[in-house]
Design a protein around this motif. Sequence first.
Motif, PDB file in Angstrom:
ATOM      1  N   SER A 171      -0.371  63.685  94.917  1.00 58.03           N
ATOM      2  CA  SER A 171      -0.959  64.715  94.066  1.00 58.03           C
ATOM      3  C   SER A 171      -1.486  65.903  94.874  1.00 58.03           C
ATOM      4  O   SER A 171      -1.415  67.047  94.445  1.00 58.03           O
ATOM      5  N   ALA A 172      -1.979  65.624  96.085  1.00 55.44           N
ATOM      6  CA  ALA A 172      -2.604  66.697  96.852  1.00 55.44           C
ATOM      7  C   ALA A 172      -1.584  67.602  97.533  1.00 55.44           C
ATOM      8  O   ALA A 172      -1.926  68.657  98.050  1.00 55.44           O
ATOM      9  N   SER A 173      -0.334  67.171  97.512  1.00 55.42           N
ATOM     10  CA  SER A 173       0.673  67.947  98.255  1.00 55.42           C
ATOM     11  C   SER A 173       0.864  69.329  97.647  1.00 55.42           C
ATOM     12  O   SER A 173       1.259  70.264  98.324  1.00 55.42           O
ATOM     13  N   GLY A 174       0.562  69.420  96.355  1.00 55.00           N
ATOM     14  CA  GLY A 174       0.743  70.690  95.666  1.00 55.00           C
ATOM     15  C   GLY A 174      -0.005  71.838  96.313  1.00 55.00           C
ATOM     16  O   GLY A 174       0.384  73.002  96.186  1.00 55.00           O
ATOM     17  N   ILE A 175      -1.093  71.570  96.983  1.00 55.40           N
ATOM     18  CA  ILE A 175      -1.930  72.657  97.481  1.00 55.40           C
ATOM     19  C   ILE A 175      -1.855  72.837  98.983  1.00 55.40           C
ATOM     20  O   ILE A 175      -1.753  73.938  99.491  1.00 55.40           O
ATOM     21  N   PHE A 176      -1.906  71.724  99.699  1.00 58.02           N
ATOM     22  CA  PHE A 176      -2.133  71.848 101.135  1.00 58.02           C
ATOM     23  C   PHE A 176      -0.905  71.564 101.974  1.00 58.02           C
ATOM     24  O   PHE A 176      -0.994  71.397 103.174  1.00 58.02           O
ATOM     25  N   ASN A 177       0.255  71.486 101.336  1.00 60.97           N
ATOM     26  CA  ASN A 177       1.478  71.265 102.104  1.00 60.97           C
ATOM     27  C   ASN A 177       2.441  72.446 101.919  1.00 60.97           C
ATOM     28  O   ASN A 177       3.628  72.273 101.750  1.00 60.97           O
ATOM     29  N   HIS A 178       1.874  73.661 101.879  1.00 59.72           N
ATOM     30  CA  HIS A 178       2.680  74.869 101.720  1.00 59.72           C
ATOM     31  C   HIS A 178       2.106  75.944 102.628  1.00 59.72           C
ATOM     32  O   HIS A 178       0.943  75.859 103.002  1.00 59.72           O
ATOM     33  N   GLN A 179       2.916  76.951 102.920  1.00 60.24           N
ATOM     34  CA  GLN A 179       2.357  78.084 103.669  1.00 60.24           C
ATOM     35  C   GLN A 179       1.331  78.787 102.777  1.00 60.24           C
ATOM     36  O   GLN A 179       1.515  78.861 101.556  1.00 60.24           O
ATOM     37  N   SER A 180       0.272  79.296 103.395  1.00 60.38           N
ATOM     38  CA  SER A 180      -0.747  80.014 102.630  1.00 60.38           C
ATOM     39  C   SER A 180      -0.097  81.195 101.932  1.00 60.38           C
ATOM     40  O   SER A 180       0.732  81.879 102.521  1.00 60.38           O
TER      41      SER A 180
END
Length: 562
Positions: free
Chosen positions: A391-400
């Motif tokens: 669930s947390a990948s949506g936010i913190f596994n992408h380039q800012s």
Amino acid sequence: MAGFLAKGAVSIKDIIAPSFIEVDFNHLKIDDKFYRTLYVVGYPRYVSANWLYPLITFDHPLYISMYIYPTEAKVVLEDLKRKIAEMEATIEGDIKSGKAVDPTVQVALDDALALQAELAKGSERFFQFGLYITIPADSLDELNQVAKQIDSVISSLLIIAKQATLEMEEGFKSTLPMFYDRLGVWRNIDTTSLAMTFPFATASLTKNEGILYGVNQHDGSLIIFDRFTLENANAVILGKSGGGKSFMVKLECLRLLMMGVDVLIIDPENEYEKSTQSVGGEFVVFSANSQYKINPFDLTTVNPEPDELSNKILDLHSLMRVIMGELTPSQDALLDRALVLTYRERGITQDPETFKNEPPLLEDLFKIFTGMETPEAKELADRLEKFVKGSASGIFNHQSNFDIKNPFTVFGIRDLEENLRPVAMYIVLDYIWNRVRKDRKKRVLIVDEAWYLIKQKDSGAYLHSFAKRARKYQLGLTTITQDVEDFLSTDEGKAIITNSSLQIILKQSTAAVDKISQTFYLTGGEKHYLLSAGVGEGLFFAGHSHVGFRVIASEEEKTLIE
Ligand SMILES: Nc1ncnc2c1ncn2[C@@H]1O[C@H](COP(=O)(O)OP(=O)(O)OP(=O)(O)O)[C@@H](O)[C@H]1O
Ligand SMILES: [Mg+2]
């Protein structure tokens, strides 16, 4: 021989002594400063509590000395008996000779009789009291001018004071904190009057610049203050749930914004949404399908510190411990290697030029672990998986994908799972840290419900290091917490308090008040005040001054924040 040599040596006294002292009739000149001493010869008949307040808070430095000598009641009683007899005789004489009785004598007699009764009962004691005032000034003109002002203050207090003419040196010495009463001008005073004289003055926190924090509960003055003038601009706010912490901070933010200070808020309850709307701010909301992304591996390319990458790896290391929980020493070492490798695969090394490369993502670290094929690495990969695929990948596994441009930016993380909140707070803090270093300007960062971070050692330590580093970038960190006990029982919590020049303690629960008293050296009265305080009431500590205060908002402001 030693004594002979010592005579020729320079002692501390030689170094600190003034080069000359000029003694005049009614002033003293020491180096380039002028001094004049006054002594008090007459006091008003009645005094009320803290009656010397206008003198003590006079708007020019003064040296004020009070000498108090207890006297034996027996001696005073005998004196009094004689005086009473004299006055009675006077009155009787007047009556006998058919004259009207002098009213002042009658009043004095009544006073004396009342005092005699009090003394005999032992409920009052007698003292000799000397009160001397030395006025320092930079020039003779200034000295005369201040002396005139003091004169009018003194006469408004019904005190009679005289210049210590021809005794300026004795006068000066008598007002040094050395208990050298060289003037010896005393008057009798009883216990009650003496107690009234005690200078219970509250610290005044009204400055010409800054914003309104509240109303001083002791004297009704306004607490107007610029936190950026303190040693550091950090603040801690401690108080019971519902005590008015967030309300107070919302007000502060509104008012700071008007002064041109940027506001950043980490908001675990999404309760700053209204304020954000009112001021046209940006509300960055993090949830599973949020549009905003932050990459914790971001490196700053503007003004990197000399060991930027090493520091980043240290910070990431702590973050990983917050994400993955306790690690064994060998897992720790493994993590370190993996982090260095993750950056290296993107061509990023200690050389700041390489920071321009696209930074790695959490999933790159995950891949490194899975590629290592040891049971230990496998375990770490498992712990990380949720952040890469879950669930947390949506936010913190992408380039800012956004920049902080709005002067009022709030990060709302309520919609994340409770155990993800500390992680999110950590990542947002780090993101903000990179951002504030790009350009220096006055900013405040508010971390509400900071106990989410403090309860975990690594994130607590990060917040502490943040507090220490903030000043360099003109950033003031505000740490808000209701969980006072937990906060004060960790080293990180205590260190954050020490690193905050502004400390605000609102209403406390009985459970927390003892710990608060110990930490802040509160008096019994202050402790009691915190227990009985209403919503929005508490103690305000700024540097060395502390006062009881109440937060007030105008109706207009209230509609803007809730
Ligand atoms: N100074 C004040 N004047 C008027 N109302 C106030 C004041 N302070 C707080 N309140 C009211 O009390 C309510 C609770 O205050 P607030 O949300 O600030 O508490 P808190 O200390 O942040 O609690 P928590 O720890 O639960 O977050 C607010 O919604 C507000 O209506
Ligand atoms: Mg709150």
